[in-house]
Design a protein around this motif. Structure first.
Motif, PDB file in Angstrom:
ATOM      1  N   ARG A 288     -47.203  30.516  81.879  1.00 25.74           N
ATOM      2  CA  ARG A 288     -45.814  30.274  82.260  1.00 25.74           C
ATOM      3  C   ARG A 288     -45.059  29.533  81.157  1.00 25.74           C
ATOM      4  O   ARG A 288     -43.924  29.856  80.830  1.00 25.74           O
ATOM      5  CB  ARG A 288     -45.749  29.461  83.547  1.00 25.74           C
ATOM      6  CG  ARG A 288     -44.951  30.190  84.634  1.00 25.74           C
ATOM      7  CD  ARG A 288     -44.841  29.365  85.884  1.00 25.74           C
ATOM      8  NE  ARG A 288     -46.152  29.051  86.432  1.00 25.74           N
ATOM      9  CZ  ARG A 288     -46.416  27.964  87.156  1.00 25.74           C
ATOM     10  NH1 ARG A 288     -45.478  27.091  87.408  1.00 25.74           N
ATOM     11  NH2 ARG A 288     -47.622  27.764  87.620  1.00 25.74           N
ATOM     12  N   GLN A 289     -45.737  28.551  80.558  1.00 25.12           N
ATOM     13  CA  GLN A 289     -45.051  27.800  79.511  1.00 25.12           C
ATOM     14  C   GLN A 289     -44.814  28.659  78.268  1.00 25.12           C
ATOM     15  O   GLN A 289     -43.794  28.554  77.612  1.00 25.12           O
ATOM     16  CB  GLN A 289     -45.838  26.535  79.167  1.00 25.12           C
ATOM     17  CG  GLN A 289     -44.932  25.450  78.635  1.00 25.12           C
ATOM     18  CD  GLN A 289     -45.570  24.077  78.662  1.00 25.12           C
ATOM     19  OE1 GLN A 289     -46.404  23.743  77.839  1.00 25.12           O
ATOM     20  NE2 GLN A 289     -45.187  23.265  79.636  1.00 25.12           N
ATOM     21  N   ARG A 290     -45.770  29.527  77.987  1.00 26.71           N
ATOM     22  CA  ARG A 290     -45.598  30.459  76.859  1.00 26.71           C
ATOM     23  C   ARG A 290     -44.374  31.346  77.059  1.00 26.71           C
ATOM     24  O   ARG A 290     -43.574  31.541  76.151  1.00 26.71           O
ATOM     25  CB  ARG A 290     -46.839  31.348  76.719  1.00 26.71           C
ATOM     26  CG  ARG A 290     -48.023  30.624  76.156  1.00 26.71           C
ATOM     27  CD  ARG A 290     -47.894  30.498  74.666  1.00 26.71           C
ATOM     28  NE  ARG A 290     -48.054  31.778  74.039  1.00 26.71           N
ATOM     29  CZ  ARG A 290     -49.042  32.077  73.201  1.00 26.71           C
ATOM     30  NH1 ARG A 290     -49.916  31.166  72.887  1.00 26.71           N
ATOM     31  NH2 ARG A 290     -49.132  33.267  72.671  1.00 26.71           N
ATOM     32  N   GLN A 291     -44.262  31.861  78.268  1.00 26.24           N
ATOM     33  CA  GLN A 291     -43.129  32.741  78.569  1.00 26.24           C
ATOM     34  C   GLN A 291     -41.812  31.990  78.435  1.00 26.24           C
ATOM     35  O   GLN A 291     -40.853  32.491  77.852  1.00 26.24           O
ATOM     36  CB  GLN A 291     -43.249  33.313  79.983  1.00 26.24           C
ATOM     37  CG  GLN A 291     -44.189  34.494  80.048  1.00 26.24           C
ATOM     38  CD  GLN A 291     -44.643  34.784  81.476  1.00 26.24           C
ATOM     39  OE1 GLN A 291     -44.032  34.299  82.431  1.00 26.24           O
ATOM     40  NE2 GLN A 291     -45.713  35.541  81.613  1.00 26.24           N
ATOM     41  N   ALA A 292     -41.794  30.745  78.948  1.00 24.67           N
ATOM     42  CA  ALA A 292     -40.571  29.948  78.865  1.00 24.67           C
ATOM     43  C   ALA A 292     -40.221  29.681  77.405  1.00 24.67           C
ATOM     44  O   ALA A 292     -39.062  29.770  77.002  1.00 24.67           O
ATOM     45  CB  ALA A 292     -40.744  28.637  79.626  1.00 24.67           C
ATOM     46  N   ASP A 293     -41.241  29.374  76.599  1.00 29.74           N
ATOM     47  CA  ASP A 293     -41.013  29.112  75.176  1.00 29.74           C
ATOM     48  C   ASP A 293     -40.450  30.342  74.484  1.00 29.74           C
ATOM     49  O   ASP A 293     -39.508  30.249  73.700  1.00 29.74           O
ATOM     50  CB  ASP A 293     -42.326  28.713  74.485  1.00 29.74           C
ATOM     51  CG  ASP A 293     -42.735  27.291  74.827  1.00 29.74           C
ATOM     52  OD1 ASP A 293     -41.908  26.573  75.424  1.00 29.74           O
ATOM     53  OD2 ASP A 293     -43.879  26.921  74.521  1.00 29.74           O
ATOM     54  N   GLN A 294     -41.052  31.487  74.798  1.00 30.67           N
ATOM     55  CA  GLN A 294     -40.595  32.717  74.150  1.00 30.67           C
ATOM     56  C   GLN A 294     -39.163  33.036  74.541  1.00 30.67           C
ATOM     57  O   GLN A 294     -38.360  33.431  73.700  1.00 30.67           O
ATOM     58  CB  GLN A 294     -41.534  33.876  74.497  1.00 30.67           C
ATOM     59  CG  GLN A 294     -42.799  33.843  73.663  1.00 30.67           C
ATOM     60  CD  GLN A 294     -43.941  34.642  74.264  1.00 30.67           C
ATOM     61  OE1 GLN A 294     -43.764  35.328  75.276  1.00 30.67           O
ATOM     62  NE2 GLN A 294     -45.108  34.566  73.651  1.00 30.67           N
ATOM     63  N   ALA A 295     -38.848  32.823  75.805  1.00 31.36           N
ATOM     64  CA  ALA A 295     -37.484  33.081  76.270  1.00 31.36           C
ATOM     65  C   ALA A 295     -36.504  32.168  75.540  1.00 31.36           C
ATOM     66  O   ALA A 295     -35.428  32.591  75.114  1.00 31.36           O
ATOM     67  CB  ALA A 295     -37.390  32.868  77.776  1.00 31.36           C
ATOM     68  N   ARG A 296     -36.904  30.902  75.377  1.00 30.99           N
ATOM     69  CA  ARG A 296     -36.035  29.936  74.717  1.00 30.99           C
ATOM     70  C   ARG A 296     -35.805  30.327  73.242  1.00 30.99           C
ATOM     71  O   ARG A 296     -34.701  30.288  72.737  1.00 30.99           O
ATOM     72  CB  ARG A 296     -36.618  28.537  74.833  1.00 30.99           C
ATOM     73  CG  ARG A 296     -35.553  27.472  74.656  1.00 30.99           C
ATOM     74  CD  ARG A 296     -36.032  26.041  74.947  1.00 30.99           C
ATOM     75  NE  ARG A 296     -37.046  25.919  75.962  1.00 30.99           N
ATOM     76  CZ  ARG A 296     -38.284  25.497  75.715  1.00 30.99           C
ATOM     77  NH1 ARG A 296     -38.664  25.190  74.498  1.00 30.99           N
ATOM     78  NH2 ARG A 296     -39.143  25.398  76.688  1.00 30.99           N
ATOM     79  N   GLU A 297     -36.910  30.717  72.592  1.00 32.51           N
ATOM     80  CA  GLU A 297     -36.810  31.122  71.183  1.00 32.51           C
ATOM     81  C   GLU A 297     -35.893  32.336  71.033  1.00 32.51           C
ATOM     82  O   GLU A 297     -35.068  32.393  70.128  1.00 32.51           O
ATOM     83  CB  GLU A 297     -38.191  31.461  70.614  1.00 32.51           C
ATOM     84  CG  GLU A 297     -39.176  30.314  70.684  1.00 32.51           C
ATOM     85  CD  GLU A 297     -39.110  29.398  69.470  1.00 32.51           C
ATOM     86  OE1 GLU A 297     -39.155  29.914  68.336  1.00 32.51           O
ATOM     87  OE2 GLU A 297     -38.991  28.170  69.670  1.00 32.51           O
ATOM     88  N   ALA A 298     -36.050  33.289  71.943  1.00 34.03           N
ATOM     89  CA  ALA A 298     -35.246  34.506  71.882  1.00 34.03           C
ATOM     90  C   ALA A 298     -33.762  34.175  72.064  1.00 34.03           C
ATOM     91  O   ALA A 298     -32.898  34.678  71.343  1.00 34.03           O
ATOM     92  CB  ALA A 298     -35.696  35.496  72.956  1.00 34.03           C
ATOM     93  N   LEU A 299     -33.512  33.270  72.979  1.00 31.29           N
ATOM     94  CA  LEU A 299     -32.131  32.850  73.239  1.00 31.29           C
ATOM     95  C   LEU A 299     -31.547  32.180  71.997  1.00 31.29           C
ATOM     96  O   LEU A 299     -30.409  32.417  71.596  1.00 31.29           O
ATOM     97  CB  LEU A 299     -32.134  31.858  74.407  1.00 31.29           C
ATOM     98  CG  LEU A 299     -30.766  31.472  74.976  1.00 31.29           C
ATOM     99  CD1 LEU A 299     -30.119  32.684  75.627  1.00 31.29           C
ATOM    100  CD2 LEU A 299     -30.929  30.354  76.009  1.00 31.29           C
TER     101      LEU A 299
END
Ligand code: ADP
Ligand code: MG
Length: 306
Positions: A288-299
């Motif tokens: 879950r944290q990986r996904q959140a990190d990736q979403a943040r980076e993409a944003l």
């Protein structure tokens, strides 16, 4: 948060301790947690730290009787090693650090340092042995140099600078118009969360305690600052017994043991690879944290392109 029914003599003691310099409510909270009901036993000896092994033995604790917070916690942080505690908010993570400081005492079980029950030793000696890097650092309304020196008053100028260098705050300080003499805090220069935390790390490096408790920063830091702080924390925990309360799982990968705390019990324990392989609570927190990190980076990338 703050209990208002604090006896007056205790308030006097607090007042003297914090003088007027203290402005940050978090440190106030820390000091108020110094529970007046917890007194040293007459003739209690000081703690003697040899190796610095910390043990929690079936520790049970509740702030109010009807609501158990820790329900039988056992673990050891071997001398010089790092144990990380992860888990949801309210799990009891910070409570563990408050018990280690003896702001509160367990209802059952015991906490030892090198075999000495911390309930039977002098509190000042206990707190001298433990360095705390809190999540939200407090700065005194004084110079940045004073704020570092607070870790150890008799430190030399050179030692203060070396601590700042290890905490990776030296260049920032040197860039200030008055360098180490620059006033900070409410009435001075306002530092960012990351800068304040590095001041706290420098302070702790200067104190040089055998045992460390790190309550990691959460969101406020950008990933560059976070990496810098992580590097500084890794350095300060080198060779010290370290208990880290981790919000970002990326920082616990190298811990010798990771404890997953939920509702006052350890639901999983092991190292990073072992816990991932197990496919349980930790593994799902991780993904879950990986996904959140990736979403943040993409944003962030999308924003940068604009
Ligand atoms: P964590 O650090 O894992 O987020 P804490 O150890 O701070 O959790 O808190 C665990 C639980 O204890 C929470 O439910 C919290 O509301 C409760 N708690 C914390 N401090 C007090 C207190 N002084 N009095 C009563 N309950 C408290
Ligand atoms: Mg907490």
């Amino acid at each position: 948060l703050v209990q208002l029914s604090i006896p007056l003599n205790f308030m006097g003691m607090i007042y003297r301790e914090i003088k007027q310099a203290l402005i940050d409510i978090d440190d106030m909270f820390l000091i108020l947690h110094r529970n007046p009901e917890i007194a040293d036993r007459p003739g209690a000896p000081p703690l003697k730290v040899s190796a610095g092994t910390v043990r929690f033995e079936d520790v049970r604790f509740s702030y109010i009787p009807e609501r158990p917070i820790l329900r039988g916690i056992s673990f050891e942080v071997p001398a010089g090693r790092t144990v990380a505690i992860v888990g949801p908010s309210g799990a009891g993570k910070s409570t563990l650090s408050r018990l280690l400081f003896r702001f509160y005492e367990p209802n059952a079980g015991r906490i030892t340092i090198d075999g000495q029950d911390i309930a039977g030793i002098r509190q000042d000696s206990l707190r001298a042995a433990i360095g705390m890097v809190p999540q939200d650092t407090v700065l005194f309304n004084d110079t940045i140099g004073y704020n570092i020196r607070y870790g150890r008053w008799d430190a030399t100028e050179a030692e203060v600078r070396e601590a700042a260098r290890l905490a990776q705050i030296d260049r920032f300080i040197e860039s200030l118009p008055e360098g180490y003499d620059t006033p900070v805090g409410e009435r001075g220069l306002k530092l960012s969360g990351g800068e304040k935390q590095r001041v706290a790390i420098a302070r702790t490096i200067l104190k040089g305690p055998p045992i460390l408790v790190l309550d990691e920063a959460t969101s406020a830091l950008d990933s560059f600052t976070e990496r810098e702080i992580q590097a500084a924390l890794d350095r300060v925990s080198q060779g010290r017994t370290t208990l880290v309360i981790a919000h970002r799982l990326s920082t616990v990968i190298h811990a010798d043991e990771i404890l997953v705390l939920d509702k006052g019990v350890i639901v999983e324990r092991g190292d990073h690879a072992g816990l991932l392989a197990r496919g349980g609570v930790y593994a799902s927190l991780w993904s879950r944290q990986r996904q959140a990190d990736q979403a943040r980076e993409a944003l962030k990338r999308a924003e940068d392109e604009e």
